[in-house]
Design a protein around this motif. Structure first.
Motif, PDB file in Angstrom:
ATOM      1  N   THR A   1      15.126  57.923  73.211  1.00 47.89           N
ATOM      2  CA  THR A   1      15.683  56.689  73.760  1.00 47.89           C
ATOM      3  C   THR A   1      16.828  57.069  74.685  1.00 47.89           C
ATOM      4  O   THR A   1      16.919  58.206  75.125  1.00 47.89           O
ATOM      5  CB  THR A   1      16.148  55.737  72.628  1.00 47.89           C
ATOM      6  OG1 THR A   1      16.504  54.469  73.175  1.00 47.89           O
ATOM      7  CG2 THR A   1      17.286  56.319  71.818  1.00 47.89           C
ATOM      8  N   SER A   2      17.708  56.144  74.957  1.00 50.92           N
ATOM      9  CA  SER A   2      18.908  56.415  75.740  1.00 50.92           C
ATOM     10  C   SER A   2      20.106  55.805  75.046  1.00 50.92           C
ATOM     11  O   SER A   2      19.986  54.786  74.349  1.00 50.92           O
ATOM     12  CB  SER A   2      18.798  55.800  77.141  1.00 50.92           C
ATOM     13  OG  SER A   2      17.776  56.427  77.874  1.00 50.92           O
ATOM     14  N   VAL A   3      21.270  56.429  75.236  1.00 50.89           N
ATOM     15  CA  VAL A   3      22.529  55.823  74.825  1.00 50.89           C
ATOM     16  C   VAL A   3      23.167  55.248  76.078  1.00 50.89           C
ATOM     17  O   VAL A   3      22.956  55.752  77.182  1.00 50.89           O
ATOM     18  CB  VAL A   3      23.473  56.825  74.112  1.00 50.89           C
ATOM     19  CG1 VAL A   3      22.906  57.215  72.759  1.00 50.89           C
ATOM     20  CG2 VAL A   3      23.730  58.065  74.955  1.00 50.89           C
ATOM     21  N   PHE A   4      23.938  54.161  75.905  1.00 48.47           N
ATOM     22  CA  PHE A   4      24.487  53.430  77.039  1.00 48.47           C
ATOM     23  C   PHE A   4      25.994  53.274  76.906  1.00 48.47           C
ATOM     24  O   PHE A   4      26.489  53.046  75.805  1.00 48.47           O
ATOM     25  CB  PHE A   4      23.866  52.022  77.097  1.00 48.47           C
ATOM     26  CG  PHE A   4      22.389  52.031  77.246  1.00 48.47           C
ATOM     27  CD1 PHE A   4      21.810  52.016  78.501  1.00 48.47           C
ATOM     28  CD2 PHE A   4      21.565  52.064  76.129  1.00 48.47           C
ATOM     29  CE1 PHE A   4      20.425  52.032  78.640  1.00 48.47           C
ATOM     30  CE2 PHE A   4      20.186  52.087  76.259  1.00 48.47           C
ATOM     31  CZ  PHE A   4      19.619  52.072  77.521  1.00 48.47           C
ATOM     32  N   PRO A   5      26.723  53.338  78.034  1.00 51.58           N
ATOM     33  CA  PRO A   5      28.152  53.048  77.980  1.00 51.58           C
ATOM     34  C   PRO A   5      28.357  51.601  77.543  1.00 51.58           C
ATOM     35  O   PRO A   5      27.558  50.728  77.889  1.00 51.58           O
ATOM     36  CB  PRO A   5      28.633  53.232  79.419  1.00 51.58           C
ATOM     37  CG  PRO A   5      27.546  53.941  80.132  1.00 51.58           C
ATOM     38  CD  PRO A   5      26.280  53.684  79.380  1.00 51.58           C
ATOM     39  N   SER A   6      29.419  51.362  76.787  1.00 54.97           N
ATOM     40  CA  SER A   6      29.679  50.024  76.268  1.00 54.97           C
ATOM     41  C   SER A   6      31.154  49.688  76.367  1.00 54.97           C
ATOM     42  O   SER A   6      32.007  50.556  76.185  1.00 54.97           O
ATOM     43  CB  SER A   6      29.236  49.958  74.806  1.00 54.97           C
ATOM     44  OG  SER A   6      29.701  48.780  74.190  1.00 54.97           O
ATOM     45  N   ASP A   7      31.432  48.436  76.597  1.00 53.57           N
ATOM     46  CA  ASP A   7      32.818  47.968  76.604  1.00 53.57           C
ATOM     47  C   ASP A   7      33.322  47.708  75.185  1.00 53.57           C
ATOM     48  O   ASP A   7      34.515  47.589  74.975  1.00 53.57           O
ATOM     49  CB  ASP A   7      32.941  46.676  77.412  1.00 53.57           C
ATOM     50  CG  ASP A   7      32.685  46.894  78.889  1.00 53.57           C
ATOM     51  OD1 ASP A   7      32.901  48.034  79.362  1.00 53.57           O
ATOM     52  OD2 ASP A   7      32.272  45.940  79.563  1.00 53.57           O
ATOM     53  N   ARG A   8      32.420  47.646  74.234  1.00 50.04           N
ATOM     54  CA  ARG A   8      32.806  47.298  72.861  1.00 50.04           C
ATOM     55  C   ARG A   8      33.887  48.221  72.319  1.00 50.04           C
ATOM     56  O   ARG A   8      34.906  47.768  71.839  1.00 50.04           O
ATOM     57  CB  ARG A   8      31.578  47.326  71.955  1.00 50.04           C
ATOM     58  CG  ARG A   8      31.917  47.037  70.506  1.00 50.04           C
ATOM     59  CD  ARG A   8      30.685  47.132  69.630  1.00 50.04           C
ATOM     60  NE  ARG A   8      31.009  47.302  68.254  1.00 50.04           N
ATOM     61  CZ  ARG A   8      30.966  46.355  67.349  1.00 50.04           C
ATOM     62  NH1 ARG A   8      30.613  45.132  67.700  1.00 50.04           N
ATOM     63  NH2 ARG A   8      31.276  46.600  66.092  1.00 50.04           N
ATOM     64  N   ASP A   9      33.649  49.520  72.358  1.00 45.90           N
ATOM     65  CA  ASP A   9      34.625  50.484  71.843  1.00 45.90           C
ATOM     66  C   ASP A   9      34.975  51.538  72.886  1.00 45.90           C
ATOM     67  O   ASP A   9      35.580  52.548  72.565  1.00 45.90           O
ATOM     68  CB  ASP A   9      34.081  51.161  70.582  1.00 45.90           C
ATOM     69  CG  ASP A   9      33.910  50.186  69.426  1.00 45.90           C
ATOM     70  OD1 ASP A   9      34.817  49.363  69.228  1.00 45.90           O
ATOM     71  OD2 ASP A   9      32.882  50.244  68.729  1.00 45.90           O
ATOM     72  N   GLY A  10      34.543  51.316  74.118  1.00 50.37           N
ATOM     73  CA  GLY A  10      34.851  52.254  75.178  1.00 50.37           C
ATOM     74  C   GLY A  10      34.028  53.523  75.170  1.00 50.37           C
ATOM     75  O   GLY A  10      34.354  54.480  75.843  1.00 50.37           O
ATOM     76  N   GLY A  11      32.947  53.557  74.410  1.00 54.84           N
ATOM     77  CA  GLY A  11      32.102  54.743  74.357  1.00 54.84           C
ATOM     78  C   GLY A  11      30.655  54.386  74.592  1.00 54.84           C
ATOM     79  O   GLY A  11      30.333  53.359  75.187  1.00 54.84           O
ATOM     80  N   TYR A  12      29.782  55.238  74.108  1.00 55.84           N
ATOM     81  CA  TYR A  12      28.346  55.000  74.219  1.00 55.84           C
ATOM     82  C   TYR A  12      27.836  54.325  72.951  1.00 55.84           C
ATOM     83  O   TYR A  12      28.404  54.494  71.862  1.00 55.84           O
ATOM     84  CB  TYR A  12      27.601  56.328  74.402  1.00 55.84           C
ATOM     85  CG  TYR A  12      27.681  56.863  75.801  1.00 55.84           C
ATOM     86  CD1 TYR A  12      26.661  56.642  76.714  1.00 55.84           C
ATOM     87  CD2 TYR A  12      28.782  57.597  76.220  1.00 55.84           C
ATOM     88  CE1 TYR A  12      26.730  57.133  78.014  1.00 55.84           C
ATOM     89  CE2 TYR A  12      28.860  58.101  77.510  1.00 55.84           C
ATOM     90  CZ  TYR A  12      27.836  57.861  78.393  1.00 55.84           C
ATOM     91  OH  TYR A  12      27.909  58.346  79.668  1.00 55.84           O
ATOM     92  N   VAL A  13      26.763  53.573  73.102  1.00 61.35           N
ATOM     93  CA  VAL A  13      26.106  52.953  71.959  1.00 61.35           C
ATOM     94  C   VAL A  13      24.646  53.378  71.922  1.00 61.35           C
ATOM     95  O   VAL A  13      24.012  53.577  72.956  1.00 61.35           O
ATOM     96  CB  VAL A  13      26.225  51.410  71.962  1.00 61.35           C
ATOM     97  CG1 VAL A  13      27.661  50.988  71.741  1.00 61.35           C
ATOM     98  CG2 VAL A  13      25.663  50.799  73.226  1.00 61.35           C
TER      99      VAL A  13
END
Length: 98
Positions: free
Chosen positions: A58-70
């Motif tokens: 799959t892929s991991v994506f940048p997120s604004d939730r915690d400032g990292g990847y999800v």
């Protein structure tokens, strides 16, 4: 690159019907962000994931939730591994295409 971590399973509030994730810890998100990868949609990084006895790509994506990847967690995997909300999930990520 291979990364191992444990983080809780959480549900995206905007789409409570289907979207579940595990957040990659900040130190590992920084490592992923520093990789020289080909450009992909949304800044995603392709990974091979292992959780328990389940392995998938799959892929991991940048997120604004915690400032990292999800990391999105498929329903099939959540069910097979009996994952429950807010409980820790042991994850092994291996980058693909690096």
């Amino acid at each position: 690159m291979q990364i191992e971590f444990t983080a809780p399973l959480w549900q995206w509030e905007a789409r409570t019907d289907s979207w579940w994730f595990v957040t990659v810890p900040p130190e590992h998100s920084d490592e992923l962000a520093d990789l020289p990868l080909p450009p992909r949609g949304f800044g995603s990084v392709r990974v091979r994931v292992t959780v328990g006895g389940s392995t998938w790509t799959t892929s991991v994506f940048p997120s604004d939730r915690d400032g990292g990847y999800v990391l999105p967690m498929k329903k099939k995997v959540r069910e097979a591994e009996r994952l429950t909300p807010d409980e820790p999930v042991a994850v092994r990520l291996e980058t693909v295409d690096v």
